[in-house]
Enzyme design. Structure first.
Site, PDB file in Angstrom:
ATOM      1  N   CYS A   2      -8.768  11.360  23.786  1.00  0.00           N
ATOM      2  CA  CYS A   2      -8.300  12.125  24.940  1.00  0.00           C
ATOM      3  C   CYS A   2      -6.867  11.781  25.320  1.00  0.00           C
ATOM      4  O   CYS A   2      -6.406  10.664  25.095  1.00  0.00           O
ATOM      5  CB  CYS A   2      -9.201  11.831  26.133  1.00  0.00           C
ATOM      6  SG  CYS A   2     -10.912  12.196  25.791  1.00  0.00           S
ATOM      7  N   ARG A  27      -3.471  12.514  18.291  1.00  0.00           N
ATOM      8  CA  ARG A  27      -4.596  11.630  18.586  1.00  0.00           C
ATOM      9  C   ARG A  27      -5.938  12.310  18.328  1.00  0.00           C
ATOM     10  O   ARG A  27      -6.976  11.650  18.347  1.00  0.00           O
ATOM     11  CB  ARG A  27      -4.562  11.201  20.051  1.00  0.00           C
ATOM     12  CG  ARG A  27      -3.440  10.247  20.302  1.00  0.00           C
ATOM     13  CD  ARG A  27      -3.302   9.904  21.745  1.00  0.00           C
ATOM     14  NE  ARG A  27      -2.196   8.985  21.861  1.00  0.00           N
ATOM     15  CZ  ARG A  27      -2.320   7.677  22.027  1.00  0.00           C
ATOM     16  NH1 ARG A  27      -3.503   7.134  22.150  1.00  0.00           N
ATOM     17  NH2 ARG A  27      -1.276   6.901  22.071  1.00  0.00           N
ATOM     18  N   TRP A  75     -11.462  14.797  23.527  1.00  0.00           N
ATOM     19  CA  TRP A  75     -12.194  14.532  22.288  1.00  0.00           C
ATOM     20  C   TRP A  75     -13.615  14.251  22.735  1.00  0.00           C
ATOM     21  O   TRP A  75     -13.872  13.247  23.415  1.00  0.00           O
ATOM     22  CB  TRP A  75     -11.559  13.319  21.593  1.00  0.00           C
ATOM     23  CG  TRP A  75     -12.228  12.921  20.314  1.00  0.00           C
ATOM     24  CD1 TRP A  75     -13.374  12.200  20.171  1.00  0.00           C
ATOM     25  CD2 TRP A  75     -11.775  13.193  18.986  1.00  0.00           C
ATOM     26  NE1 TRP A  75     -13.663  12.022  18.850  1.00  0.00           N
ATOM     27  CE2 TRP A  75     -12.717  12.613  18.098  1.00  0.00           C
ATOM     28  CE3 TRP A  75     -10.680  13.879  18.473  1.00  0.00           C
ATOM     29  CZ2 TRP A  75     -12.561  12.697  16.717  1.00  0.00           C
ATOM     30  CZ3 TRP A  75     -10.544  13.949  17.093  1.00  0.00           C
ATOM     31  CH2 TRP A  75     -11.474  13.370  16.240  1.00  0.00           C
ATOM     32  N   ASN A  99      -9.430   9.732  31.370  1.00  0.00           N
ATOM     33  CA  ASN A  99      -9.715   9.108  30.064  1.00  0.00           C
ATOM     34  C   ASN A  99     -10.526   7.858  30.319  1.00  0.00           C
ATOM     35  O   ASN A  99     -10.280   7.157  31.297  1.00  0.00           O
ATOM     36  CB  ASN A  99      -8.421   8.668  29.369  1.00  0.00           C
ATOM     37  CG  ASN A  99      -7.669   9.838  28.790  1.00  0.00           C
ATOM     38  OD1 ASN A  99      -8.158  10.956  28.797  1.00  0.00           O
ATOM     39  ND2 ASN A  99      -6.476   9.573  28.295  1.00  0.00           N
ATOM     40  N   GLY A 100     -11.443   7.536  29.411  1.00  0.00           N
ATOM     41  CA  GLY A 100     -12.241   6.313  29.568  1.00  0.00           C
ATOM     42  C   GLY A 100     -13.707   6.653  29.743  1.00  0.00           C
ATOM     43  O   GLY A 100     -14.147   7.753  29.396  1.00  0.00           O
ATOM     44  N   GLU A 478     -14.087  -2.259  -0.991  1.00  0.00           N
ATOM     45  CA  GLU A 478     -13.169  -1.647  -0.040  1.00  0.00           C
ATOM     46  C   GLU A 478     -11.919  -2.512   0.147  1.00  0.00           C
ATOM     47  O   GLU A 478     -10.796  -1.995   0.210  1.00  0.00           O
ATOM     48  CB  GLU A 478     -13.901  -1.407   1.300  1.00  0.00           C
ATOM     49  CG  GLU A 478     -13.058  -0.872   2.436  1.00  0.00           C
ATOM     50  CD  GLU A 478     -12.382   0.468   2.144  1.00  0.00           C
ATOM     51  OE1 GLU A 478     -12.709   1.134   1.152  1.00  0.00           O
ATOM     52  OE2 GLU A 478     -11.486   0.833   2.934  1.00  0.00           O
ATOM     53  N   LYS A 482      -8.160  -1.192  -0.601  1.00  0.00           N
ATOM     54  CA  LYS A 482      -7.053  -1.221   0.377  1.00  0.00           C
ATOM     55  C   LYS A 482      -5.837  -1.895  -0.232  1.00  0.00           C
ATOM     56  O   LYS A 482      -4.716  -1.420  -0.131  1.00  0.00           O
ATOM     57  CB  LYS A 482      -7.446  -2.012   1.641  1.00  0.00           C
ATOM     58  CG  LYS A 482      -8.253  -1.387   2.699  1.00  0.00           C
ATOM     59  CD  LYS A 482      -7.820  -0.106   3.293  1.00  0.00           C
ATOM     60  CE  LYS A 482      -8.073   1.063   2.402  1.00  0.00           C
ATOM     61  NZ  LYS A 482      -9.136   1.946   2.636  1.00  0.00           N
ATOM     62  N   GLU A 485      -4.165   0.222  -3.042  1.00  0.00           N
ATOM     63  CA  GLU A 485      -3.523   1.448  -2.534  1.00  0.00           C
ATOM     64  C   GLU A 485      -2.132   1.189  -1.970  1.00  0.00           C
ATOM     65  O   GLU A 485      -1.217   1.977  -2.191  1.00  0.00           O
ATOM     66  CB  GLU A 485      -4.355   2.042  -1.384  1.00  0.00           C
ATOM     67  CG  GLU A 485      -5.532   2.852  -1.814  1.00  0.00           C
ATOM     68  CD  GLU A 485      -6.264   3.413  -0.611  1.00  0.00           C
ATOM     69  OE1 GLU A 485      -6.339   4.635  -0.510  1.00  0.00           O
ATOM     70  OE2 GLU A 485      -6.761   2.635   0.228  1.00  0.00           O
ATOM     71  N   HIS A 501     -20.804 -12.723 -15.898  1.00  0.00           N
ATOM     72  CA  HIS A 501     -21.184 -11.846 -17.006  1.00  0.00           C
ATOM     73  C   HIS A 501     -19.968 -11.192 -17.657  1.00  0.00           C
ATOM     74  O   HIS A 501     -20.097 -10.157 -18.306  1.00  0.00           O
ATOM     75  CB  HIS A 501     -22.183 -10.789 -16.521  1.00  0.00           C
ATOM     76  CG  HIS A 501     -23.453 -11.389 -16.025  1.00  0.00           C
ATOM     77  ND1 HIS A 501     -24.366 -12.011 -16.855  1.00  0.00           N
ATOM     78  CD2 HIS A 501     -23.944 -11.523 -14.777  1.00  0.00           C
ATOM     79  CE1 HIS A 501     -25.375 -12.476 -16.139  1.00  0.00           C
ATOM     80  NE2 HIS A 501     -25.135 -12.195 -14.875  1.00  0.00           N
ATOM     81  N   LYS A 597      -3.727  12.298   2.040  1.00  0.00           N
ATOM     82  CA  LYS A 597      -4.752  11.979   3.043  1.00  0.00           C
ATOM     83  C   LYS A 597      -6.000  12.826   2.863  1.00  0.00           C
ATOM     84  O   LYS A 597      -7.110  12.384   3.113  1.00  0.00           O
ATOM     85  CB  LYS A 597      -4.159  12.179   4.440  1.00  0.00           C
ATOM     86  CG  LYS A 597      -5.031  11.682   5.565  1.00  0.00           C
ATOM     87  CD  LYS A 597      -5.090  10.162   5.615  1.00  0.00           C
ATOM     88  CE  LYS A 597      -6.144   9.660   6.575  1.00  0.00           C
ATOM     89  NZ  LYS A 597      -6.623   8.329   6.220  1.00  0.00           N
TER      90      LYS A 597
HETATM   91  C1  F6R Z   1      -8.765   5.291   0.766  1.00  0.00           C
HETATM   92  C2  F6R Z   1      -9.115   6.637   1.175  1.00  0.00           C
HETATM   93  C3  F6R Z   1      -9.755   7.523   0.177  1.00  0.00           C
HETATM   94  C4  F6R Z   1     -10.749   8.486   0.842  1.00  0.00           C
HETATM   95  C5  F6R Z   1     -11.268   9.493  -0.179  1.00  0.00           C
HETATM   96  C6  F6R Z   1     -12.305  10.394   0.438  1.00  0.00           C
HETATM   97  O1  F6R Z   1      -8.143   4.560   1.774  1.00  0.00           O
HETATM   98  O2  F6R Z   1      -8.879   7.029   2.290  1.00  0.00           O
HETATM   99  O3  F6R Z   1     -10.381   6.799  -0.832  1.00  0.00           O
HETATM  100  O4  F6R Z   1     -11.792   7.743   1.371  1.00  0.00           O
HETATM  101  O5  F6R Z   1     -10.205  10.269  -0.653  1.00  0.00           O
HETATM  102  O6  F6R Z   1     -11.792  11.077   1.522  1.00  0.00           O
HETATM  103  P1  F6R Z   1     -12.705  11.654   2.655  1.00  0.00           P
HETATM  104  O7  F6R Z   1     -13.336  10.509   3.364  1.00  0.00           O
HETATM  105  O8  F6R Z   1     -11.769  12.436   3.540  1.00  0.00           O
HETATM  106  O9  F6R Z   1     -13.724  12.524   1.992  1.00  0.00           O
END
Ligand code: F6R
Length: 602
Positions: A2, A27, A75, A99-100, A478, A482, A485, A501, A597
């Site tokens: 929000c 946001r 939101w 907000n809150g 994960e 990270k 990437e 193994h 993204k």
């Molecule tokens: C890594 C990352 C990607 C997404 C993947 C799936 O930091 O963001 O591996 O997780 O491309 O994307 P979504 O979750 O949007 O389906």
């Protein structure tokens, strides 16, 4: 999440509010609204969806004279994204934005309803405006009524109220949610962050928790619990891009810090005193289901894997996880007693969407866990749970992963409740642990500076292994993702028990191992696996609540009463490690090369 804007002055108010709300768009929101008092008349407009819809609705309206005005992007948390639930909320002659979370809103609402007050929305916010008007109807003093209203609120709020009972003032209060006041001559602005008022106001005052007051005649009068107080303003930043990052160097960094807060949003209205509830789900979705299949890509696949451990162990339902791009072409055998869950931050990932369509064609019921309402995956599914992480700008996902994992944990308990595979005592223990999650996600200065210091030792070598067992294996995957990437260093996530193994052949002092060693899950087993690596001279960074002498580097964790609290705390540590390594290597943290993204191609 929000956003709030407010303006008092002679300029055209509608455009100031809409431009301000536009600056808060990043946001995330699902509805918006404005309210203006000019010439003693209240005007109010609301629209669901993009701000453009609100612009359309207000295109023939102008407000040029002196007046007061407030606006909001919402939101959805309490109640669906509808016009009735959108702010500003109205009473008979007043409007409020907030907000809150008003924690005691149910009790306040019931009291007001007993007095005959009709509520139009499902929100906690609406109680503020009715409480204000109830007070005013008995004392005819608007300022006193506002103070009495604020005194009754428990929880977090940043709120603005305008009323025909005092049509030249904006009343404000802040506790727990951000709010600031901007100044430029006689013009006064309010906002939940800098960006809406940059370029308009020249000076700013950032309100502290517990402060409240009113703006009138180009002047702000400020109070706290000790009475009226003086305050001094400071020059307002002029760089919008910097302000959007709330002072952080990168969006990813900001999003790591936000995780503790957004987790409250993810749990809100779902984590009840003695159970989990998803008002958006129909229990029928789980009828005749004896198996779950989860399909996702990348980070979302890692949260899916975490969920599969929880679902099998606690909800006692078989659960398989598939990488969407693999699933699509393996000619999978599907049966109608399987619930098909897709997980996606964006809701637009082509492989995941196609996998979902395949499952639907095979007659399976589907549920999506997603951060974007009305996305293709949400629209395509029979049911959807929104993760409520707010918009994630950093390409490397952080808070989206955290909230997906939380939803899966909650879903596990929800299914366990339906299938009666959990006792009330066990359930209470899980819920109690869940409530502590925001704390486990807090980034302290001490932790962040430790990770900054440690990062300088991990800029070379011939690769990283992140290792963990059980729930901590997906977290290892994960953590490695990270790091690779945003640092472009090679990193792999591995089940700790599998190292012997094969991969252990790589062990030497230039092989960096990040060992996730929780106390609450197979500690002795993972300890032996890490000892095997130490014996072969691998360089080990151990993350654990238990001191581990053989480690070259050690980060001690604090929360070890439940595996998921350990999970979330270790997740933050691996995110900070990746961030700081990337910063030292001079990379673009928010926009790593070759990545997008939203991956809408196969
Ligand atoms: C890594 C990352 C990607 C997404 C993947 C799936 O930091 O963001 O591996 O997780 O491309 O994307 P979504 O979750 O949007 O389906």
């Amino acid at each position: 999440m929000c956003g709030i804007v407010g303006y008092l002055g002679k300029n055209e108010k509608k455009e100031i509010l809409l431009d301000g709300l536009q600056e808060l768009e990043y946001r995330g929101y699902d509805s918006a609204g404005i309210a203006i008092i000019e010439d003693k008349k209240l005007k109010n407009f609301k629209a669901v969806g993009r701000l453009q819809n609100l612009r359309e609705k207000t295109k023939d309206y102008l407000s040029n004279g002196f007046g007061v005005s407030i606006g909001h992007t919402r939101w959805a948390t309490h109640g669906k994204p509808t016009e009735l639930n959108a702010h500003p909320h109205m009473g008979a002659y007043s409007f409020v934005v907030h907000n809150g979370i008003i924690e005691n809103y149910q009790a306040l609402k019931e009291e007001l309803q007993e007095d005959g007050v009709q509520f139009l929305s499902q929100t906690d916010t609406e109680t503020i405006v009715h409480l204000f008007e109830k007070n005013y109807n008995s004392n005819s003093n608007a300022w006193q009524s506002f103070q009495e209203t604020i005194a009754k609120l428990e929880g977090a709020y940043a709120t603005l109220l305008i009323t025909e009972a005092d049509e030249e003032s904006i009343y404000f209060a802040k506790n727990g949610s951000p709010m600031l006041i901007g100044f430029n001559g006689d013009d006064i602005y309010f906002a939940s962050s800098d960006t809406p008022i940059i370029g308009k106001a020249t000076e700013v005052y950032y309100l502290e928790d517990g402060e409240f007051g009113f703006a009138k005649n180009g002047k702000v009068t400020l109070f706290d619990s000790n009475g009226e107080k003086s305050f001094s303003t400071q020059a307002l930043a002029t760089n919008k891009a910097m302000a959007q990052k709330d002072g952080f160097r990168f969006f990813m960094e900001k999003e790591i810090y936000e995780q503790s807060q957004v987790m409250n949003d993810t749990m809100m209205g779902r984590l009840l005193e003695d159970r989990v509830d998803f008002e958006e789900l129909d229990e029928k979705l789980f009828e005749n289901i004896d198996n779950i299949k989860i399909c996702a890509c990348g980070t979302s696949y890692h949260s899916a894997l975490t969920g599969s451990y929880l679902l099998e162990r606690v909800a006692k339902i078989p659960c398989q996880v598939e990488i969407a791009s693999e699933f699509r072409y393996k000619k999978p055998l599907l049966n109608e007693r399987t619930l098909f869950i897709t997980i996606s931050q964006s809701g637009e990932t082509a492989d995941t969407l196609e996998a979902l369509k395949m499952a639907k064609r095979a007659g399976l019921k589907s549920l999506s866990i997603c951060n974007v309402d009305n996305s293709s995956i949400v629209r395509e599914s029979n049911g959807a749970i929104l993760t409520r992480a707010g918009i994630e700008k950093g390409v490397a996902s952080t808070k989206a992963f955290a909230t997906q994992t939380m939803v899966l944990w909650m879903l596990t308990l929800y299914v366990a409740q339906i299938k009666k595979t959990i006792s009330q005592e066990q359930l209470n223990a899980e819920l109690e642990a869940m409530r502590h999650t925001p704390k486990a996600l807090l980034v302290t200065d001490k932790l962040h500076s430790k990770m900054t210091r440690l990062s300088k030792r991990y800029l070379h070598g011939h690769g990283f292994f992140f290792i963990g067992r059980d729930l901590f294996f997906p977290l290892a995957l994960e953590g490695a993702l990270k790091l690779k990437e945003i640092s472009y260093l090679h990193a792999e996530g591995y089940p700790a028990g599998e190292m012997k193994h094969g991969p252990i052949a790589l062990a030497d002092s230039e092989l960096f191992t990040i060992a996730l060693m929780p106390k609450t899950l197979h500690y002795d087993k993972i300890k032996s696996n890490v000892e095997e690596l130490c014996a072969r001279d691998a360089t080990v960074l151990a993350i654990s609540p238990e001191p581990f002498e053989l480690a070259d580097d050690f980060v001690q964790t604090i929360y070890y009463t439940h595996p998921m609290l350990e999970f979330f705390e270790m997740m933050v540590i691996t995110q900070l490690l990746a961030l700081e390594i990337s910063v030292r290597l001079g990379n673009d943290v928010d926009m790593p090369k070759n990545l997008a993204k939203s991956v809408t191609v196969e």
